[in-house]
Design an enzyme around this catalytic site. Structure first.
Site, mmCIF file in Angstrom:
data_model
loop_
_atom_site.group_PDB
_atom_site.id
_atom_site.type_symbol
_atom_site.label_atom_id
_atom_site.label_comp_id
_atom_site.label_asym_id
_atom_site.label_seq_id
_atom_site.Cartn_x
_atom_site.Cartn_y
_atom_site.Cartn_z
ATOM 1 N N LYS A 40 -49.517 -4.090 22.461
ATOM 2 C CA LYS A 40 -49.907 -5.673 22.374
ATOM 3 C C LYS A 40 -50.781 -5.986 22.922
ATOM 4 O O LYS A 40 -50.422 -6.363 24.211
ATOM 5 C CB LYS A 40 -48.471 -6.396 22.244
ATOM 6 C CG LYS A 40 -48.977 -7.805 21.344
ATOM 7 C CD LYS A 40 -48.293 -8.945 21.663
ATOM 8 C CE LYS A 40 -48.578 -9.677 22.821
ATOM 9 N NZ LYS A 40 -49.984 -10.300 22.918
ATOM 10 N N CYS A 45 -55.933 -9.554 39.327
ATOM 11 C CA CYS A 45 -54.560 -9.660 39.797
ATOM 12 C C CYS A 45 -54.553 -9.509 41.466
ATOM 13 O O CYS A 45 -54.014 -10.208 42.467
ATOM 14 C CB CYS A 45 -53.747 -8.542 39.282
ATOM 15 S SG CYS A 45 -54.176 -7.110 39.045
ATOM 16 N N GLY A 99 -48.641 -8.960 33.317
ATOM 17 C CA GLY A 99 -48.794 -10.153 33.025
ATOM 18 C C GLY A 99 -48.230 -11.019 34.280
ATOM 19 O O GLY A 99 -48.230 -10.787 35.399
ATOM 20 N N SER A 100 -47.892 -12.409 33.977
ATOM 21 C CA SER A 100 -47.687 -13.298 34.836
ATOM 22 C C SER A 100 -46.306 -13.378 35.463
ATOM 23 O O SER A 100 -45.373 -12.575 34.612
ATOM 24 C CB SER A 100 -48.141 -14.806 34.328
ATOM 25 O OG SER A 100 -47.064 -15.076 33.199
ATOM 26 N N GLU A 126 -50.231 -18.197 43.145
ATOM 27 C CA GLU A 126 -51.361 -17.531 42.596
ATOM 28 C C GLU A 126 -52.252 -18.651 42.128
ATOM 29 O O GLU A 126 -52.034 -19.369 41.180
ATOM 30 C CB GLU A 126 -51.059 -16.600 41.621
ATOM 31 C CG GLU A 126 -52.213 -15.658 41.075
ATOM 32 C CD GLU A 126 -51.680 -14.590 40.060
ATOM 33 O OE1 GLU A 126 -50.674 -14.964 39.222
ATOM 34 O OE2 GLU A 126 -52.111 -13.564 40.215
ATOM 35 N N GLU A 147 -45.388 -5.248 35.934
ATOM 36 C CA GLU A 147 -46.650 -5.585 36.832
ATOM 37 C C GLU A 147 -47.025 -6.953 36.830
ATOM 38 O O GLU A 147 -47.777 -7.106 35.825
ATOM 39 C CB GLU A 147 -47.948 -4.668 36.504
ATOM 40 C CG GLU A 147 -47.603 -3.157 36.540
ATOM 41 C CD GLU A 147 -47.449 -2.564 37.897
ATOM 42 O OE1 GLU A 147 -48.004 -3.222 38.660
ATOM 43 O OE2 GLU A 147 -47.051 -1.505 37.776
HETATM 44 P P1 NAD Z 1 -49.453 -13.428 30.544
HETATM 45 O O1 NAD Z 1 -48.058 -13.496 31.204
HETATM 46 O O2 NAD Z 1 -49.636 -14.988 30.030
HETATM 47 O O3 NAD Z 1 -49.453 -12.556 29.375
HETATM 48 C C1 NAD Z 1 -49.491 -11.216 29.610
HETATM 49 C C2 NAD Z 1 -49.065 -10.537 28.184
HETATM 50 O O4 NAD Z 1 -47.854 -10.872 27.837
HETATM 51 C C3 NAD Z 1 -49.941 -10.862 26.975
HETATM 52 O O5 NAD Z 1 -50.239 -10.064 26.084
HETATM 53 C C4 NAD Z 1 -49.100 -11.999 26.425
HETATM 54 O O6 NAD Z 1 -49.218 -12.385 25.005
HETATM 55 C C5 NAD Z 1 -47.632 -11.431 26.734
HETATM 56 N N1 NAD Z 1 -46.409 -12.287 26.693
HETATM 57 C C6 NAD Z 1 -46.462 -13.886 26.948
HETATM 58 N N2 NAD Z 1 -45.286 -13.946 26.901
HETATM 59 C C7 NAD Z 1 -44.397 -13.011 26.424
HETATM 60 C C8 NAD Z 1 -43.158 -12.922 26.168
HETATM 61 N N3 NAD Z 1 -42.233 -13.967 26.192
HETATM 62 N N4 NAD Z 1 -42.766 -11.700 25.670
HETATM 63 C C9 NAD Z 1 -43.495 -10.596 25.476
HETATM 64 N N5 NAD Z 1 -44.804 -10.863 25.820
HETATM 65 C C10 NAD Z 1 -45.389 -11.714 26.156
HETATM 66 O O7 NAD Z 1 -50.472 -13.222 31.566
HETATM 67 P P2 NAD Z 1 -51.993 -13.360 31.460
HETATM 68 O O8 NAD Z 1 -52.661 -14.938 31.501
HETATM 69 O O9 NAD Z 1 -52.488 -12.636 30.259
HETATM 70 O O10 NAD Z 1 -52.585 -12.689 32.847
HETATM 71 C C11 NAD Z 1 -52.924 -12.989 33.941
HETATM 72 C C12 NAD Z 1 -51.562 -12.700 34.894
HETATM 73 O O11 NAD Z 1 -51.489 -11.025 34.901
HETATM 74 C C13 NAD Z 1 -51.819 -13.101 36.343
HETATM 75 O O12 NAD Z 1 -50.522 -13.588 36.945
HETATM 76 C C14 NAD Z 1 -52.025 -11.929 37.155
HETATM 77 O O13 NAD Z 1 -51.816 -11.856 38.418
HETATM 78 C C15 NAD Z 1 -51.256 -10.767 36.264
HETATM 79 N N6 NAD Z 1 -51.971 -9.217 36.134
HETATM 80 C C16 NAD Z 1 -51.171 -8.397 37.086
HETATM 81 C C17 NAD Z 1 -51.746 -7.239 37.021
HETATM 82 C C18 NAD Z 1 -50.988 -6.310 37.881
HETATM 83 O O14 NAD Z 1 -51.308 -5.182 37.816
HETATM 84 N N7 NAD Z 1 -49.965 -6.702 38.905
HETATM 85 C C19 NAD Z 1 -53.057 -6.977 36.714
HETATM 86 C C20 NAD Z 1 -53.758 -7.892 35.769
HETATM 87 C C21 NAD Z 1 -53.019 -9.307 35.837
#
Ligand code: NAD
Length: 490
Positions: free
Chosen positions: A170, A277, A221-222, A376, A243
């Protein structure tokens, strides 16, 4: 509206569309289907059907297929980079690199997967053989963010497939288009081995997480999303590979070459408009070099050009969406109200009639409790603090909930190794911030998560160990019923 890729075909759907916006122009580029539970069901069913064959495909054939995916990615490198630039905003040359790194990840796991080994163990008795084998989990739900759409999906999909799993992917609702364009490369895989469903995280994302047919969830994600997904998985005792966020420190020691360190710092802070990130997000500069470092960083930052990522003159693109822009504005305003000073930027750019541009912002006189330092911040900010001793620098670096990466500039071995040992971070960069290496594990400590991507560790996340106990001589055992003989021998 783009369709979903399920079971090796473009799936017809009458779902409501989600618009995809170019953040540099705020214009609608295209739309994708707002996936539902039903889409998740169909994609998981397709992945389960494909699993029984893919799992047993010989290693050498799997490797050839993954190399073919990489080759096809490279063939369409320019188109994919352009699409990522339009939907995600970062400069074209960075996206061009991203496609190459993604292809390199498939090439890497094609080889590493072939080299997969178990172990043999000393048996507990004669005529016994003990060994371990590595098995795939089954169907992996891979959920990825928008900031490096192709790279971060590759870090999950390539090792998951190399380990013999099948995948439902996804992409982020912000940047699904380049992922759907990647189907031309994924067509090298047998139907159903990789499926793509688009939509919102709370809808189709959660449907995949809780689906009884998914065996492992791999999320980038976050923190908030990670907690939610982790809770949902815990209820099913399903493995969640998380992650999450970062708030990486960047320490410049007094012996650093300030021309190099200041330029490295500006790059580490503003690459992808600070939306990495592992962006350096908190800067700690020793007092004896502080003024010169700040002056150099300010001068260099003023030379950077904001603009559309397709303009070759652009150094920094827009931020991803209006919500991120508003969050950034609020954080900087709060810091300034509490005594911080913006030496560059500090505001939204009005250079263009449209677009979500924020000027790269160097902030001094910041304090640890300010939100821009303590949590962050996903945007082009560089909050700088002065430090006097190595203990102060290390304590400040560790004063955060995350443990993703850490950067330092020094050639002093004792300082470097002391900081390396004492700073809690999954990656520690000395004199070269933010670079990745397919062979080196990537991931974080503390609330960044508890798994690793890339390297052998990244493959192990997608396979389980089975211990095989073989006795090649069938005989009655003295410890079976009746117990008499066994007890007599004690
Ligand atoms: P996000 O958490 O909003 O979304 C990430 C993904 O998760 C998206 O595809 C979203 O649709 C999905 N998602 C959201 N809520 C969900 C749920 N309840 N169940 C299942 N899936 C869900 O993050 P973002 O804004 O897309 O990305 C930014 C964040 O990602 C920042 O915090 C950044 O630090 C982190 N990030 C971490 C790494 C790492 O390797 N540690 C790498 C890149 C980004």
């Amino acid at each position: 509206m783009r369709k979903q890729w399920i079971g090796g075909t473009w799936s017809r759907t009458k779902r409501e569309p989600i618009p995809v916006i170019d953040p540099a122009t705020e214009e609608v580029l295209d739309s994708v289907a707002r996936g539902t539970t039903e889409d998740a069901d169909r994609a998981v069913a397709a992945a389960r059907r494909a699993l029984s064959d893919w799992r047993w495909v010989p290693g050498v054939e799997k490797a050839a297929t993954l190399h073919e995916v990489a080759r096809r990615m490279r063939v369409r490198k320019a188109e994919l980079a352009r699409q990522m630039t339009l939907e995600g905003g970062k400069p074209y040359c960075e996206n061009h690199d991203e496609v190459e790194w993604s292809a390199a990840c498939f090439d890497y796991y094609a080889e590493v997967g072939r080299d997969s080994r178990g172990s043999s163990l000393p048996p507990v008795a004669a005529h016994q053989v003990n060994f371990t084998i590595q098995e795939p989990y089954g169907v992996v739900a891979a959920i990825v963010p928008w900031n490096y759409p192709l790279l971060l999906l590759s870090w999950k999909v390539a090792p998951a497939l190399a380990a013999g799993n099948t995948v439902v992917l996804k992409p982020s609702e912000e940047t699904p288009l380049a992922t759907l364009d990647l189907v031309s490369a994924f067509e090298a895989l047998p139907p159903g081995v990789l499926n793509i469903v688009t939509g919102y995280g709370r809808e189709v994302g959660e449907a995949l997480v809780v689906h009884p047919g998914t065996d492992l969830v791999a999320l980038t994600g976050s923190l908030a999303t990670g907690i939610r997904v982790g809770e949902l998985c815990a209820r099913q005792v399903k493995k969640a590979h998380l992650e999450l966020g970062g708030n990486d420190p960047f320490i410049v020691f007094p012996d650093a070459d300030l021309n190099v360190a200041s330029k490295g710092a500006v790059w580490a802070a503003f690459l992808n408009a600070g939306q990495v990130c592992t962006s350096a997000k908190r800067f700690f500069i020793f007092e004896e070099i502080y003024d010169e470092f700040v002056a150099r960083a300010v001068k260099f930052t003023r030379s950077l050009k904001l603009g559309h990522g397709l303009d070759p003159a652009t150094d920094i693109g827009p931020v991803i969406n209006p919500k991120q822009l508003a969050d950034l504005e609020a954080r900087v305003a709060e810091a300034v109200a509490a005594g911080a000073r913006a030496l560059t930027g500090g505001k939204r750019s009005r250079k263009f009639a449209k677009g979500l541009f924020y000027e790269p912002t160097i902030l001094v006189d910041v304090r640890p409790e300010m939100r821009i330092v303590a949590t962050e911040t996903f945007g082009p900010t560089m909050p700088i603090q002065k430090v006097r001793t190595i203990d102060e620098a290390i304590d400040a670096a560790n004063a955060q909930e995350y443990g993703l990466g850490a950067n330092i500039y020094t050639n002093n071995m004792e300082w470097a190794m002391t900081a390396m040992e004492r700073i809690t971070a999954g990656t520690f960069w000395i004199n070269d911030p933010l670079t990745d290496n397919e062979a080196g594990p990537f991931g974080g400590m503390k609330k960044t998560g508890h798994s690793r991507e890339l390297g052998i560790e990244g493959l192990d996340e997608f396979r389980e160990t089975k211990h095989v106990h073989l006795d090649y001589k069938q005989e009655l055992k003295p410890y079976w019923y009746p117990y008499k003989k066994y007890n007599a021998s004690r």
